[in-house]
Design a protein around this motif. Structure first.
Motif, PDB file in Angstrom:
ATOM      1  N   HIS A 102      32.964  30.290  37.834  1.00 19.61           N
ATOM      2  CA  HIS A 102      32.070  30.232  36.673  1.00 19.61           C
ATOM      3  C   HIS A 102      31.154  31.456  36.625  1.00 19.61           C
ATOM      4  N   LEU A 103      30.807  31.997  37.791  1.00 19.80           N
ATOM      5  CA  LEU A 103      30.019  33.227  37.821  1.00 19.80           C
ATOM      6  C   LEU A 103      30.771  34.366  37.143  1.00 19.80           C
ATOM      7  N   LEU A 104      32.066  34.500  37.417  1.00 19.37           N
ATOM      8  CA  LEU A 104      32.867  35.558  36.813  1.00 19.37           C
ATOM      9  C   LEU A 104      33.044  35.332  35.311  1.00 19.37           C
ATOM     10  N   SER A 105      33.383  34.112  34.947  1.00 18.11           N
ATOM     11  CA  SER A 105      33.582  33.804  33.532  1.00 18.11           C
ATOM     12  C   SER A 105      32.287  33.978  32.744  1.00 18.11           C
ATOM     13  N   HIS A 106      31.201  33.446  33.294  1.00 15.65           N
ATOM     14  CA  HIS A 106      29.906  33.544  32.623  1.00 15.65           C
ATOM     15  C   HIS A 106      29.461  34.994  32.495  1.00 15.65           C
ATOM     16  N   GLY A 107      29.748  35.809  33.495  1.00 20.37           N
ATOM     17  CA  GLY A 107      29.350  37.206  33.428  1.00 20.37           C
ATOM     18  C   GLY A 107      29.937  37.917  32.226  1.00 20.37           C
ATOM     19  N   ALA A 108      31.182  37.595  31.894  1.00 18.82           N
ATOM     20  CA  ALA A 108      31.828  38.250  30.758  1.00 18.82           C
ATOM     21  C   ALA A 108      31.224  37.795  29.438  1.00 18.82           C
ATOM     22  N   PHE A 109      31.174  36.480  29.207  1.00 15.55           N
ATOM     23  CA  PHE A 109      30.720  36.053  27.878  1.00 15.55           C
ATOM     24  C   PHE A 109      29.207  36.142  27.712  1.00 15.55           C
ATOM     25  N   LYS A 110      28.437  36.099  28.814  1.00 12.73           N
ATOM     26  CA  LYS A 110      26.995  36.246  28.644  1.00 12.73           C
ATOM     27  C   LYS A 110      26.618  37.699  28.370  1.00 12.73           C
ATOM     28  N   ALA A 111      27.290  38.637  29.018  1.00 13.78           N
ATOM     29  CA  ALA A 111      27.062  40.042  28.686  1.00 13.78           C
ATOM     30  C   ALA A 111      27.410  40.304  27.233  1.00 13.78           C
ATOM     31  N   TRP A 156      32.185  38.479  14.959  1.00 11.77           N
ATOM     32  CA  TRP A 156      33.418  37.955  15.538  1.00 11.77           C
ATOM     33  C   TRP A 156      33.341  37.845  17.052  1.00 11.77           C
ATOM     34  N   THR A 157      32.790  38.854  17.694  1.00 11.18           N
ATOM     35  CA  THR A 157      32.728  38.801  19.162  1.00 11.18           C
ATOM     36  C   THR A 157      31.725  37.770  19.646  1.00 11.18           C
ATOM     37  N   MET A 158      30.601  37.626  18.939  1.00  7.86           N
ATOM     38  CA  MET A 158      29.648  36.600  19.344  1.00  7.86           C
ATOM     39  C   MET A 158      30.228  35.203  19.120  1.00  7.86           C
ATOM     40  N   THR A 159      31.035  35.045  18.097  1.00  8.86           N
ATOM     41  CA  THR A 159      31.701  33.760  17.880  1.00  8.86           C
ATOM     42  C   THR A 159      32.598  33.422  19.064  1.00  8.86           C
ATOM     43  N   LEU A 181      31.917  30.259  21.680  1.00 12.83           N
ATOM     44  CA  LEU A 181      32.945  29.260  21.962  1.00 12.83           C
ATOM     45  C   LEU A 181      33.203  29.167  23.464  1.00 12.83           C
ATOM     46  N   ALA A 182      33.164  30.307  24.151  1.00 11.48           N
ATOM     47  CA  ALA A 182      33.299  30.277  25.609  1.00 11.48           C
ATOM     48  C   ALA A 182      32.101  29.594  26.251  1.00 11.48           C
ATOM     49  N   LEU A 189      34.500  43.352  26.139  1.00 13.20           N
ATOM     50  CA  LEU A 189      34.048  42.125  26.799  1.00 13.20           C
ATOM     51  C   LEU A 189      34.622  40.874  26.146  1.00 13.20           C
ATOM     52  N   ALA A 190      35.050  40.981  24.883  1.00 11.53           N
ATOM     53  CA  ALA A 190      35.629  39.810  24.217  1.00 11.53           C
ATOM     54  C   ALA A 190      36.961  39.415  24.845  1.00 11.53           C
ATOM     55  N   VAL A 191      37.660  40.368  25.434  1.00  9.54           N
ATOM     56  CA  VAL A 191      38.981  40.067  26.022  1.00  9.54           C
ATOM     57  C   VAL A 191      38.858  39.081  27.184  1.00  9.54           C
ATOM     58  N   PRO A 192      38.037  39.354  28.223  1.00  5.16           N
ATOM     59  CA  PRO A 192      37.919  38.343  29.287  1.00  5.16           C
ATOM     60  C   PRO A 192      37.242  37.063  28.824  1.00  5.16           C
ATOM     61  N   SER A 193      36.346  37.140  27.844  1.00  2.71           N
ATOM     62  CA  SER A 193      35.718  35.926  27.328  1.00  2.71           C
ATOM     63  C   SER A 193      36.745  34.999  26.702  1.00  2.71           C
ATOM     64  N   LEU A 194      37.783  35.583  26.134  1.00  9.43           N
ATOM     65  CA  LEU A 194      38.825  34.786  25.493  1.00  9.43           C
ATOM     66  C   LEU A 194      39.939  34.410  26.455  1.00  9.43           C
TER      67      LEU A 194
END
Length: 664
Positions: free
Chosen positions: A330-339, A375-378, A382-383, A469-474
Motif C-alpha cells: 500500500h505504501l508503493l501504491s499510495h505513493g503513486a496516486f498521492k503524488a 483526467w489524471t486526478m479522476t 478512483l485509486a 504517474l497516472a500509469v502506476p495509479s491505474l
C-alpha cells in the motif's frame, strides 16, 4: 560496478547535487535545473538497477565500522532486501517527477535554487533511511528529513501561515523523536548493536529484555514522523508550503519513513502483543478520524493531507496485524496516486495564477480549463477510493484481507483484537474515503464556485508528469499483487472475496450517497433566497445580491465555515461538520494541555527573574554604591580637612587605648 557500489551512489548523487546547488545556485543560475533533475534521475536509474539485481532474493549486506566507540559500535551498513529495493525506486521516481514538475511550477520563484537543493537533500536523506542497515545511520537521514521539511514547508516565509506551519511541523515531530531516540539506545543496549540484522537476531533469540517498552518508545517517533494520532496535527498545516513539496512529503519521504521503519523492525513489535494492540488502536483512530476531517475540509490540499494521514493509517494497520508485505504494497501504491493527486492539484492552483487559491467552494467548471489535471486526478481519486481495477483497490484489499485472516484465526502472529480493530476501522474508512474523494471531484470539477482567471496552458513539464504517474495509479495493482510476494517474504497479497466485496461495496455506497447528497444540495441551493443567504452570513442582502449579479460568491465570515450550499459534506456530517473541519479541535486541546501551561511557566520564570533575581542583584549593587558615594564625599582634596581628620582619628585612638588600659 558491484551492487554495493551502485547502492552507495543512490543516496550519494542527490546529496552531491544538493551540495553543489547550494554552493553554486545563485552564482550559476543556468545550472540550477540540471543540478536539480539530473542527479535525482541518475539515482532513479541506479535504484532500478539495484532492484533488478537484488530481484527479491537474499538481502544485500555490507558494513564498515565508522569509528571505535568503546561500547556499541556504529557502522556504515547497507541492508537491501526486496522492501528496500522497491521503496528506493518509489522514492527516486516521485522525487524525479517532483523536480521536473517544479521547474515549471516554480519557474519564476527567486528562491528556486535553494528549494531545488533542499528537495535533493530531502531525497538523499530518505534514500539513506531506506538503504541503511544501521539504526544510527538511519537516524541521520531521519533527522535530516526533519530539518528539510522545516525549510521547505516554510518556503514562503513571508506569510505567517508558512512560518507557523514549518515551526509546528518541526516541533511536533521532535516531540516524537525524543522518546524515539531513547528507544533506539535501549534497543541497541539490549541487542549490543545498532545493526538491524543483529537486532532482529536478538529478537528471535529472546535477547530483548523490554520489548513492550522499547516498541512503545519507538512508536512515539513513528507517530510524529508518519503523522499518526495523536501527533498528526502538523501535516494538514504543512500545506502552506509549495504543492510539489507536499507531493514529495506525502508520497515518498518523511511520512513514509515511519511506516518503513516499523516494517524493518516488525519482529520486535510482534514480540509484544500490547504494542501490536496499541498500534492497531492508533491506526484505527487515525484512519476514521482523518477521513471524517477530510470530508469537512474546503481547501483541496487539506483534504489530500487528511487523506494521507488516513492511508498511512491503513499501512500501520497492516503492520498491526503483522503483515509488512501488505503495508509496503500500500505504501508503493499510495505513493503513486498521492503524488499524482497533489501535482494535479498544483496544476489547478497554478492555472488560477496563485499558490493559495485552493478552496473547492470557489472552484468549478475546471474540466475544460485543465483537462490533463481533470483526467489524471479522476484516475488518482478512483485509486484512492479503492475502486477496481485501480491500484488502490488491490493494495487496500491486501490490508483488509490480512486483517480478516487474523480475525478468522488463519494467522497467530497478531492478537485477534488487533485484527478486529483494523478490519472494522478499515471498512468504515473505505466508506468515508470514497465519500470525500467523490466530494472533491464534484466540487473541483462540477461545482458552482467563482471561475478564476484563465492563465493559459500549463508548462509541459507539469502536465507530462501527471500522465507518467497516472500509469502506476491505474495499472500497478493489477500485476503487483502477483509479483510482489516474491519480494515480500512470500506473503500472499491476492484480494480475498469477503473483504473485496465488503470494501468495494462500502466504497461504492459512499460515492453514490455523496453524489446523491450533492444533487440534493445543488437543487436546494438554486431555491435559497438571497435574503436567507445574507442572514446566514450576517451580511446585507443588497450587497449579497450585487455580488451574485456580478458573478461573485459572497465571502463573509470565517472562510473555514463559509456556507457552500452545494457542499454535500455539510449534509452528510450534520453536527459533526464544524468540529471535523477544525480537526476535532485537537490543536485547541494541545494548546490547553501543553502550550498554555508552558507559557504560564515561562511567564512565572520571567516574573521571578525580573522581580526576585534582578531585585537581589540590584540590591547587592546598591550597598557598595552607597559606600562608594560616602567615601567619595570624604575625598574633598582640602589638606586642612585631611589633617583635621588625622588628628581627630589620633585622639580617638588615644582615648580608646587609655580606656582599654584602664579596663585592663
Amino acid at each position: 560496478m558491484t551492487t554495493t557500489t551502485l547502492a552507495v551512489l543512490v543516496p550519494l548523487l542527490p546529496f552531491l547535487g544538493a551540495l553543489t546547488g547550494l554552493l553554486l545556485g545563485r552564482t550559476a543560475p543556468g545550472f540550477v535545473r540540471p543540478l536539480a533533475v539530473l542527479p535525482t534521475l541518475a539515482s532513479l536509474v541506479l535504484a532500478a538497477v539495484v532492484a533488478a539485481r537484488q530481484g527479491g532474493d537474499n538481502a544485500v549486506d555490507a558494513a564498515t565500522e565508522l569509528t571505535p566507540t568503546g561500547s556499541v559500535p556504529i557502522e556504515l551498513a547497507l541492508h537491501i532486501d526486496g522492501f528496500a529495493a522497491l521503496t528506493a525506486v518509489l522514492v527516486a521516481t516521485v522525487a524525479t517527477c517532483v523536480q521536473i514538475y517544479s521547474t515549471g511550477y516554480l519557474r519564476d520563484d527567486p528562491r528556486y535554487p535553494s528549494y531545488a537543493a533542499l528537495v535533493s537533500l530531502f531525497t538523499s536523506a530518505m534514500l539513506l533511511v531506506v538503504y541503511s542497515g544501521d539504526l544510527m545511520v538511519l537516524l541521520v537521514g531521519w533527522e535530516v528529513m526533519g530539518i528539510c521539511s522545516y525549510f521547505l514547508v516554510g518556503h514562503y516565509w513571508e506569510t505567517r501561515e508558512a512560518r507557523a506551519a514549518s515551526l509546528k511541523a518541526f516541533l511536533v515531530t521532535k516531540l516524537g523523536d525524543v522518546p524515539f531516540l531513547i528507544g533506539l539506545f535501549a534497543l541497541a543496549g539490549d541487542a549490543g548493536s545498532f545493526r538491524i540484522t543483529r537486532i532482529l537476531g536478538a529478537v528471535a533469540n529472546g535477547g530483548i529484555e523490554h520489548p513492550t517498552l522499547i516498541a512503545l518508545l519507538l512508536l512515539a517517533g513513528v507517530a510524529g514522523k508518519s503523522a499518526q494520532f495523536p501527533l498528526h496535527t502538523w501535516l494538514p498545516d504543512a500545506m502552506a508550503g509549495p504543492t510539489p513539496v507536499s507531493a514529495l512529503i506525502h508520497a515518498a519521504t518523511m511520512v513514509a519513513a515511519g511506516v518503513y521503519f516499523i516494517a524493518r523492525l516488525l519482529p520486535l513489535f510482534e514480540a509484544s502483543q500490547a504494542a501490536m494492540v496499541v498500534l492497531a488502536v492508533m491506526a484505527a483512530v487515525t484512519m476514521a478520524g482523518s477521513a471524517l476531517a477530510a470530508l469537512a475540509q474546503d481547501d483541496i490540499k487539506r483534504v489530500l493531507a487528511y487523506s494521507t494521514i488516513g492511508q498511512l493509517g491503513y499501512m500501520t494497520g497492516a503492520l498491526a496485524v503483522a503483515d509488512r508485505g501488505a503495508a509496503v504494497f500500500h505504501l508503493l501504491s499510495h505513493g503513486a496516486f498521492k503524488a499524482l493527486l497533489f501535482l494535479a492539484a498544483g496544476v489547478i492552483i497554478h492555472a488560477a495564477g496563485t499558490n493559495s487559491l485552493a478552496a473547492m467552494s470557489r472552484m468549478g467548471r475546471l474540466r475544460d480549463r485543465v483537462p490533463d489535471a481533470y483526467w489524471t486526478m479522476t484516475v488518482a481519486l478512483l485509486a484512492l477510493a479503492a475502486i477496481p481495477p485501480f491500484s488502490g483497490f488491490f493494495s487496500k484489499e491486501a490490508v483488509l484481507g490480512v486483517a480478516e485472516h487474523v480475525v478468522t484465526g488463519h494467522t497467530e502472529h497478531a492478537p485477534a483484537a488487533a485484527g478486529w480493530i483494523v478490519l472494522l476501522a478499515g471498512l468504515l474508512t473505505a466508506l468515508l474515503t470514497a465519500a470525500y474523494a467523490t466530494r472533491l471531484w464534484l466540487l473541483a470539477f462540477r461545482g458552482h464556485g467563482t471561475e478564476a482567471p484563465d492563465h493559459g496552458r500549463q508548462p509541459l513539464t507539469m502536465t507530462a508528469v501527471l500522465w507518467v504517474l497516472a500509469v502506476p495509479s491505474l495499472a500497478l495493482g493489477g500485476f503487483a499483487f502477483r509479483v510482489l510476494p516474491d519480494w515480500f517474504d512470500g506473503h500472499d497479497l491476492t484480494p480475498t472475496l469477503t473483504t473485496s466485496v465488503l470494501g468495494t461495496g462500502v466504497a461504492l455506497a459512499g460515492g453514490l450517497v455523496t453524489y446523491g447528497a450533492w444533487r440534493h444540495t445543488t437543487a436546494h441551493a438554486a431555491r435559497v433566497p438571497l435574503g436567507a443567504v445574507a442572514a446566514h452570513l450576517g451580511a446585507d442582502a443588497g450587497q449579497v445580491e450585487a455580488e451574485a449579479i456580478a458573478g461573485h460568491e459572497p465571502a463573509y465570515g470565517d472562510i473555514a465555515y463559509a456556507p457552500d450550499p452545494s457542499d454535500p459534506g455539510r449534509l452528510l456530517l450534520g453536527p459533526l461538520h464544524r468540529p471535523a473541519a477544525a480537526g476535532f479541535h485537537l490543536d485547541a486541546v494541545y494548546s490547553a494541555l501543553f502550550v498554555r501551561p508552558v507559557r504560564a511557566g515561562a511567564r512565572l520564570v520571567r516574573f521571578l527573574d525580573r522581580e526576585v533575581v534582578e531585585t537581589y542583584v540590584r540590591g547587592a549593587g546598591t550597598l557598595p554604591r552607597w559606600l562608594g558615594a560616602a567615601v567619595r564625599r570624604a575625598q574633598t582634596g582640602n589638606l586642612q580637612t585631611y589633617v583635621s581628620a588625622l588628628l581627630a582619628g589620633t585622639v580617638v585612638l588615644a582615648v580608646a587605648a587609655v580606656l582599654v588600659a584602664t579596663g585592663a
